[in-house]
Design a protein around this motif. Structure first.
Motif, short mmCIF file in Angstrom:
data_model
loop_
_atom_site.label_atom_id
_atom_site.label_comp_id
_atom_site.label_asym_id
_atom_site.label_seq_id
_atom_site.Cartn_x
_atom_site.Cartn_y
_atom_site.Cartn_z
N TRP A 110 0.83 -1.21 0.00
CA TRP A 110 0.00 0.00 0.00
C TRP A 110 0.87 1.26 0.00
O TRP A 110 0.61 2.23 -0.73
CB TRP A 110 -0.90 -0.02 1.23
N GLY A 111 1.93 1.25 0.82
CA GLY A 111 2.82 2.39 0.88
C GLY A 111 3.52 2.64 -0.44
O GLY A 111 3.73 3.80 -0.84
N ALA A 112 3.86 1.57 -1.15
CA ALA A 112 4.56 1.71 -2.43
C ALA A 112 3.65 2.25 -3.53
O ALA A 112 4.13 2.86 -4.50
CB ALA A 112 5.13 0.36 -2.87
N LEU A 138 -2.89 13.85 -5.12
CA LEU A 138 -1.47 13.58 -5.42
C LEU A 138 -0.95 14.39 -6.60
O LEU A 138 0.25 14.41 -6.84
CB LEU A 138 -1.28 12.08 -5.69
N GLN A 139 -1.85 15.06 -7.32
CA GLN A 139 -1.39 15.93 -8.41
C GLN A 139 -0.67 17.17 -7.88
O GLN A 139 0.14 17.76 -8.59
CB GLN A 139 -2.58 16.38 -9.27
N GLN A 167 3.26 13.62 2.14
CA GLN A 167 2.09 14.31 2.67
C GLN A 167 0.82 13.50 2.45
O GLN A 167 -0.01 13.35 3.35
CB GLN A 167 1.94 15.69 2.01
N SER A 168 0.66 12.97 1.24
CA SER A 168 -0.52 12.19 0.92
C SER A 168 -0.63 10.96 1.82
O SER A 168 -1.71 10.65 2.34
CB SER A 168 -0.47 11.75 -0.55
N ALA A 169 0.49 10.27 2.03
CA ALA A 169 0.49 9.05 2.84
C ALA A 169 0.05 9.34 4.27
O ALA A 169 -0.78 8.63 4.84
CB ALA A 169 1.87 8.40 2.81
N PRO A 173 1.33 4.55 6.34
CA PRO A 173 1.90 5.86 6.02
C PRO A 173 3.40 5.93 6.23
O PRO A 173 4.09 6.70 5.57
CB PRO A 173 1.16 6.82 6.97
N VAL A 174 3.91 5.12 7.16
CA VAL A 174 5.36 5.08 7.36
C VAL A 174 6.05 4.57 6.11
O VAL A 174 7.04 5.15 5.64
CB VAL A 174 5.71 4.20 8.58
N TRP A 175 5.51 3.49 5.53
CA TRP A 175 6.07 2.98 4.29
C TRP A 175 5.89 3.97 3.16
O TRP A 175 6.78 4.14 2.31
CB TRP A 175 5.43 1.64 3.93
N GLY A 176 4.74 4.67 3.14
CA GLY A 176 4.54 5.70 2.13
C GLY A 176 5.59 6.80 2.25
O GLY A 176 6.11 7.29 1.25
N GLY A 177 5.91 7.18 3.51
CA GLY A 177 6.95 8.18 3.73
C GLY A 177 8.32 7.70 3.30
O GLY A 177 9.12 8.46 2.75
N VAL A 178 8.60 6.41 3.54
CA VAL A 178 9.89 5.83 3.13
C VAL A 178 10.03 5.88 1.61
O VAL A 178 11.07 6.31 1.08
CB VAL A 178 10.02 4.37 3.63
N PHE A 179 8.99 5.44 0.89
CA PHE A 179 9.06 5.46 -0.57
C PHE A 179 9.07 6.90 -1.10
O PHE A 179 9.69 7.19 -2.12
CB PHE A 179 7.88 4.69 -1.15
#
Length: 295
Positions: A24-26, A92-93, A99-101, A252-258
């Motif tokens: 999900w984060g990716a 996301l545009q 931020q989005s995550a 969201p942590v994984w989203g922030g990492v990616f």
């Protein structure tokens, strides 16, 4: 010689949910790249129609047993998918992946507020603490001006997506124990995809030209969406909403990492806001009274 049994701290269902938080984060990174080649609703529509067709092919032998309750559950969840993923993709545009995550993660403390508004179940004290912590994090993440909450259009859209995703979680929890996960997954994915495509003209979007980046993103995210939705429907039959929500806090942590790998560089105050949002997510699901009852 006796073998000592090894007990894992997580069940198979919980390990599956942990795995999909990474996937999900990716997806934030892939969506961000795909939006250079397509409008948000058209992309969301293609993504979920592809996912639905994949699942329909895999579970074609079970679809004949579709019940009215499963159809209703799939339609309701599909509508929430349009709101959740459509607004998130639109946001996301104009905002960063990180931020989005983290703003999307606000769906967790929003869940008890929705339950209060719709089901008349007042939030627990810890839910209120988590909501306050997450709201403070949102102020820092969004970048306050003169001490007031100042959200951009993209951030507001993403906040709206968090509300829709919270509704999706409530609906999945409501129906998970009484429906077939495979059939419901097919219905909700196809409903979400078709509704998104029907809204493309109303949103003023144009059908994009062919692009290998867009094609690859649709196929990849279609497969990811199918796996994510099926896993949620399957795992939440035995994993409590509280336990599942704490696991989802890793997304969201994984989203922030990616996002970091993609070049996002959030300022220190925004990073503090992101940490407060994750803390609020976890705090909102803690129940100290249950700790005291455990042996």
């Amino acid at each position: 010689m006796h073998r000592i049994p090894i007990t894992l701290p997580f069940s198979r269902q919980e390990l599956a949910l942990i795995a999909i938080t990474v996937v999900w984060g990716a997806t934030f990174l892939i969506i961000h790249a795909a939006l250079h080649h397509s409008g948000p609703l058209f992309f969301v529509g293609l993504r979920f129609v592809t996912a639905g067709l994949m699942m329909a092919l895999v579970f074609r032998r079970t679809l004949g047993g579709l019940t009215l309750r499963e159809l209703m559950a799939g339609v309701l969840v599909g509508i929430s998918i349009v709101g959740g993923y459509g607004l998130q993709t639109w946001g996301l545009q104009t905002i960063s992946i990180s931020q989005s995550a983290f703003i999307t993660a606000l769906y967790v403390p929003i869940v008890p507020l929705l339950q209060w508004a719709v089901l008349r179940r007042p939030p627990h004290l810890m839910s209120w603490l988590g909501i306050g912590c997450a709201f403070a994090g949102l102020i820092l993440l969004a970048g306050p001006q003169a001490g007031a909450l100042s959200l951009s259009i993209g951030e507001l859209a993403t906040l709206g997506s968090a509300v829709a995703i919270a509704a999706e979680i409530i609906l999945i929890g409501r129906f998970a124990g009484s429906v077939d996960s495979r059939r419901v997954t097919v219905v909700q994915l196809l409903v979400g995809g078709v509704l998104s495509l029907l809204l493309v003209p109303a949103a003023g979007e144009q059908v994009p030209v062919f692009s290998w980046v867009l094609t690859g993103s649709v196929l990849g995210l279609g497969a990811a969406s199918a796996v994510i939705q099926l896993t949620m429907n399957w795992a939440q039959k035995s994993v409590s909403p509280t336990r599942a929500t704490v696991i989802y806090a890793g997304e969201p942590v994984w989203g922030g990492v990616f996002g970091r790998l993609a070049g996002d560089r959030l300022p220190a105050m925004a990073l503090l806001g992101a940490a407060l949002i994750v803390a609020g997510v976890i705090i909102s699901e803690l129940r100290p009274s249950s700790w005291r009852r455990r042996p």
